[in-house]
Design a protein around this motif. Structure first.
Motif, PDB file in Angstrom:
ATOM      1  N   UNK A  99     -62.057 -10.890  60.918  1.00  0.00           N
ATOM      2  CA  UNK A  99     -62.093  -9.701  60.075  1.00  0.00           C
ATOM      3  C   UNK A  99     -63.403  -9.696  59.291  1.00  0.00           C
ATOM      4  N   UNK A 100     -64.239  -8.694  59.509  1.00  0.00           N
ATOM      5  CA  UNK A 100     -65.518  -8.663  58.799  1.00  0.00           C
ATOM      6  C   UNK A 100     -65.358  -8.219  57.355  1.00  0.00           C
ATOM      7  N   UNK A 101     -66.163  -8.783  56.480  1.00  0.00           N
ATOM      8  CA  UNK A 101     -66.218  -8.292  55.096  1.00  0.00           C
ATOM      9  C   UNK A 101     -67.275  -7.206  54.997  1.00  0.00           C
ATOM     10  N   UNK A 102     -68.105  -7.102  56.015  1.00  0.00           N
ATOM     11  CA  UNK A 102     -69.251  -6.207  55.992  1.00  0.00           C
ATOM     12  C   UNK A 102     -68.927  -4.762  56.273  1.00  0.00           C
ATOM     13  N   UNK A 103     -69.869  -4.059  56.887  1.00  0.00           N
ATOM     14  CA  UNK A 103     -69.790  -2.609  56.958  1.00  0.00           C
ATOM     15  C   UNK A 103     -68.787  -2.007  57.929  1.00  0.00           C
TER      16      UNK A 103
ATOM     17  N   UNK B 100     -55.670  -6.192  49.210  1.00  0.00           N
ATOM     18  CA  UNK B 100     -56.720  -7.166  49.476  1.00  0.00           C
ATOM     19  C   UNK B 100     -56.126  -8.526  49.826  1.00  0.00           C
ATOM     20  N   UNK B 101     -55.034  -8.907  49.165  1.00  0.00           N
ATOM     21  CA  UNK B 101     -54.376 -10.180  49.479  1.00  0.00           C
ATOM     22  C   UNK B 101     -53.920 -10.200  50.933  1.00  0.00           C
ATOM     23  N   UNK B 102     -53.395  -9.073  51.414  1.00  0.00           N
ATOM     24  CA  UNK B 102     -52.952  -8.980  52.805  1.00  0.00           C
ATOM     25  C   UNK B 102     -54.154  -9.146  53.751  1.00  0.00           C
ATOM     26  N   UNK B 103     -55.262  -8.523  53.421  1.00  0.00           N
ATOM     27  CA  UNK B 103     -56.463  -8.634  54.254  1.00  0.00           C
ATOM     28  C   UNK B 103     -56.973 -10.069  54.284  1.00  0.00           C
ATOM     29  N   UNK B 104     -56.954 -10.731  53.130  1.00  0.00           N
ATOM     30  CA  UNK B 104     -57.425 -12.117  53.052  1.00  0.00           C
ATOM     31  C   UNK B 104     -56.510 -13.027  53.865  1.00  0.00           C
ATOM     32  N   UNK B 105     -55.198 -12.790  53.799  1.00  0.00           N
ATOM     33  CA  UNK B 105     -54.256 -13.592  54.597  1.00  0.00           C
ATOM     34  C   UNK B 105     -54.524 -13.418  56.086  1.00  0.00           C
ATOM     35  N   UNK B 106     -54.767 -12.187  56.505  1.00  0.00           N
ATOM     36  CA  UNK B 106     -55.054 -11.929  57.919  1.00  0.00           C
ATOM     37  C   UNK B 106     -56.323 -12.650  58.343  1.00  0.00           C
ATOM     38  N   UNK B 107     -57.313 -12.609  57.507  1.00  0.00           N
ATOM     39  CA  UNK B 107     -58.571 -13.284  57.825  1.00  0.00           C
ATOM     40  C   UNK B 107     -58.355 -14.793  57.880  1.00  0.00           C
TER      41      UNK B 107
ATOM     42  N   UNK C  26     -60.015  -3.649  60.691  1.00  0.00           N
ATOM     43  CA  UNK C  26     -58.611  -3.989  60.547  1.00  0.00           C
ATOM     44  C   UNK C  26     -57.878  -3.128  59.539  1.00  0.00           C
ATOM     45  N   UNK C  27     -58.565  -2.277  58.828  1.00  0.00           N
ATOM     46  CA  UNK C  27     -57.954  -1.497  57.745  1.00  0.00           C
ATOM     47  C   UNK C  27     -57.887  -0.038  58.153  1.00  0.00           C
ATOM     48  N   UNK C  28     -56.727   0.545  58.036  1.00  0.00           N
ATOM     49  CA  UNK C  28     -56.608   1.958  58.339  1.00  0.00           C
ATOM     50  C   UNK C  28     -57.156   2.770  57.165  1.00  0.00           C
ATOM     51  N   UNK C  29     -57.374   4.018  57.378  1.00  0.00           N
ATOM     52  CA  UNK C  29     -57.866   4.882  56.311  1.00  0.00           C
ATOM     53  C   UNK C  29     -56.719   5.530  55.538  1.00  0.00           C
TER      54      UNK C  29
END
Length: 70
Positions: free
Chosen positions: A54-58, A41-48, A62-65
């Motif tokens: 980067x959407x927080x929604x549905x 999550x920290x990585x995602x927040x940094x990217x945003x 940016x995130x792989x499965x």
């Protein structure tokens, strides 16, 4: 964790349900995030924060499965 990173709690629940953010549960049902989930999550927040849209929604485009560590 939502408050710590400034993201909506609904986003954390969405990502958990999608299999993108692993969480364990306490006997009372509270979510417990491990260090791997926190780092992811920290990585995602940094990217945003770096200006990426980067959407927080549905639709977390940016995130792989794959697993959060991989």
């Amino acid at each position: 964790m939502a408050e710590r990173f400034g993201v909506p709690a609904t986003a954390l629940r969405f990502y958990e349900e999608a299999g993108l953010l692993p969480a364990d549960r306490t006997p009372s049902g509270c979510r417990v995030y491990g260090e791997e989930a926190v780092e992811h999550l920290a990585k995602c927040v940094r990217r945003r924060g770096a200006g990426r849209r980067i959407p927080w929604g549905p639709v977390p485009l940016f995130v792989s499965r794959r697993s959060p560590g991989g």
